[in-house]
Motif scaffolding. Structure first.
Motif, PDB file in Angstrom:
ATOM      1  N   ALA A  79       0.880  -1.160   0.089  1.00  0.00           N
ATOM      2  CA  ALA A  79      -0.075  -0.222   0.337  1.00  0.00           C
ATOM      3  C   ALA A  79       1.065   1.646  -0.381  1.00  0.00           C
ATOM      4  O   ALA A  79       0.024   2.889  -0.222  1.00  0.00           O
ATOM      5  N   THR A  80       2.247   1.156  -0.169  1.00  0.00           N
ATOM      6  CA  THR A  80       2.895   2.127   0.455  1.00  0.00           C
ATOM      7  C   THR A  80       3.171   2.973  -1.561  1.00  0.00           C
ATOM      8  O   THR A  80       2.459   2.253  -1.988  1.00  0.00           O
ATOM      9  N   ASP A  81       3.762   4.027  -1.241  1.00  0.00           N
ATOM     10  CA  ASP A  81       2.933   4.820  -3.159  1.00  0.00           C
ATOM     11  C   ASP A  81       4.785   4.190  -3.660  1.00  0.00           C
ATOM     12  O   ASP A  81       4.325   4.201  -4.630  1.00  0.00           O
ATOM     13  N   GLY A  82       5.482   3.489  -3.248  1.00  0.00           N
ATOM     14  CA  GLY A  82       6.726   2.880  -4.232  1.00  0.00           C
ATOM     15  C   GLY A  82       7.332   1.613  -3.576  1.00  0.00           C
ATOM     16  O   GLY A  82       6.624   1.803  -1.987  1.00  0.00           O
ATOM     17  N   GLN A  83       7.969   1.122  -3.741  1.00  0.00           N
ATOM     18  CA  GLN A  83       8.748  -0.013  -3.274  1.00  0.00           C
ATOM     19  C   GLN A  83      10.144   0.242  -3.542  1.00  0.00           C
ATOM     20  O   GLN A  83      10.527   0.815  -5.068  1.00  0.00           O
ATOM     21  N   VAL A  84      11.374  -0.249  -2.797  1.00  0.00           N
ATOM     22  CA  VAL A  84      12.324  -0.130  -3.103  1.00  0.00           C
ATOM     23  C   VAL A  84      12.932  -1.876  -2.517  1.00  0.00           C
ATOM     24  O   VAL A  84      12.686  -2.249  -2.022  1.00  0.00           O
ATOM     25  N   LEU A  85      14.191  -2.065  -2.973  1.00  0.00           N
ATOM     26  CA  LEU A  85      14.636  -3.829  -3.121  1.00  0.00           C
ATOM     27  C   LEU A  85      16.318  -3.147  -3.495  1.00  0.00           C
ATOM     28  O   LEU A  85      16.423  -2.042  -3.776  1.00  0.00           O
ATOM     29  N   VAL A  86      17.215  -4.144  -2.697  1.00  0.00           N
ATOM     30  CA  VAL A  86      18.473  -4.260  -2.658  1.00  0.00           C
ATOM     31  C   VAL A  86      18.940  -4.793  -3.753  1.00  0.00           C
ATOM     32  O   VAL A  86      19.232  -5.778  -3.902  1.00  0.00           O
ATOM     33  N   TYR A  87      19.587  -3.778  -4.751  1.00  0.00           N
ATOM     34  CA  TYR A  87      20.126  -4.618  -6.141  1.00  0.00           C
ATOM     35  C   TYR A  87      20.505  -6.098  -6.403  1.00  0.00           C
ATOM     36  O   TYR A  87      20.441  -6.617  -6.207  1.00  0.00           O
TER      37      TYR A  87
END
Ligand code: KIV
Length: 272
Positions: A205-213
Motif C-alpha cells: 500500500a506504500t507509494d513505491g517500493q525499494v529493493l537492494v540490487y
C-alpha cells in the motif's frame, strides 16, 4: 529524470514509484536502462560490495566514492545517497557540513538519513537547499540497538512511528522510506502523509517500493529477508568463472577466434 514535484504527482495520481539500490557505474547503468524511477546509493553497500557484516563500518568517503560512480552511470535518474552512521545526529554544524559535502561531491538529487531524531537536521538541511529523504522503521545503522526485526509491531510502537513520520514530513523531508513494518501501519502512514512513502518490507500500500540490487538479483547474498523477491539470478556468473578456469587449465581458451592472427616473428630475430 524525475523531479521532486513529479514524484509528488505520482503519489497523487496513485502511480507507483520504483526504486532500487546501485553502488557503481555498471549497476547504475542497468538501473537507468530499466527505466526505474529512483536509485538509492544505500549504505547497504557495506555488505553488498565491501564485505562488511553491517552498515556500521561505512564512512562518508565510501558514500562519496560510490555515489560519484553511480551518478556517472545514471546521469538521467533521480539519485539518493545515504548519510552513513555518525554523519548525522552528533553536532548540527558538522551534520550540515557532512550533508553538503555528500550532496555536492556526488551531485546526487537528494540525501537520505535514518532515524526519528533527524527532524531538526532535515529542517536545517532543507533551509540550505539540500533535499532529504527520511528513513524510519527498521533502520539498519541501529542494528546493534534494535536488531534486524519487524518494527512498529506493538500499539505504542505503531503510534510512535505514525508521529515520527508526521514529524519528518513537517520538517521538510521530500520522501520517506519505511522498512520492515506491518503493512496496515505502512498503509495508514502512506495515506496520512502528502510526501511519497517508499516501502521495503512494508507491504503493497506504500507509494513505491525499494529493493537492494544484490538481493533482488541474487548476487552473492548470504541471507535473504522475507520481503525480498528474486527477479533474476546473477549466481550464473559463478558457472561462467568455473568454465573459464577449466578452459584456461585445459588450454581450450584462448582459441583461434580469440587470438590475433598477424605474424610478426618472421621479421624479428628471436633473440632481439
Ligand atoms: O542502505 C540501503 O540499501 C537502504 C535500503 C534498505 C532502503 O537503506
Amino acid at each position: 529524470m524525475k523531479t521532486v514535484s513529479q514524484l509528488l504527482d505520482m503519489k497523487q495520481q496513485k502511480e507507483k514509484i520504483s526504486m532500487v539500490t546501485a553502488y557503481d557505474f555498471p549497476s547504475a547503468k542497468q538501473v537507468e536502462q530499466a527505466n526505474i524511477d529512483m536509485i538509492l546509493v544505500g549504505d547497504s553497500l557495506g555488505m553488498t560490495v565491501l564485505g562488511y557484516e553491517s552498515t556500521v563500518q561505512v564512512t562518508l568517503d565510501d558514500m562519496i566514492h560510490h555515489g560519484r560512480a553511480v551518478r556517472r552511470g545514471a546521469p538521467n535518474t533521480f539519485v539518493v545517497v545515504d548519510m552513513p552512521i555518525g554523519a548525522v545526529g552528533i553536532d548540527q554544524a558538522q551534520d550540515l557540513n557532512n550533508a553538503l559535502t555528500l550532496y555536492q561531491q556526488t551531485n546526487a538529487n537528494a540525501i537520505k538519513a535514518e532515524g526519528a531524531h533527524i527532524a531538526d537536521f532535515i529542517v536545517a538541511a532543507t533551509r540550505i537547499g539540500i533535499p532529504v529523504v527520511a528513513h524510519l522503521g527498521l533502520t539498519p545503522q541501529s542494528v546493534g540497538v534494535m536488531g534486524y526485526k519487524l518494527q512498529g509491531s506493538t500499539k505504542a510502537a505503531a503510534q510512535q512511528l505514525i508521529k515520527d513520520a508526521r514529524n519528518v514530513e513537517q520538517a521538510g523531508a521530500i520522501a520517506l522510506v519505511l522498512e520492515a513494518i506491518p503493512s496496515d501501519l505502512a498503509q495508514t502512514i502512506s495515506e496520512q502523509l502528502t510526501i511519497p512513502v517508499i516501502g521495503i518490507g512494508a507491504g503493497k500500500a506504500t507509494d513505491g517500493q525499494v529493493l537492494v540490487y544484490h538481493d533482488m538479483l541474487n548476487y552473492g547474498v548470504k541471507h535473504q529477508a522475507k520481503f525480498v523477491k528474486q527477479f533474476a539470478d546473477f549466481s550464473v556468473g559463478i558457472k561462467g568463472l568455473q568454465q573459464y578456469n577449466e578452459e584456461v587449465k585445459s588450454g581450450v581458451f584462448p582459441s583461434e577466434t580469440h587470438t590475433y592472427k598477424k605474424k610478426i616473428m618472421n621479421e624479428v630475430e628471436a633473440h632481439d
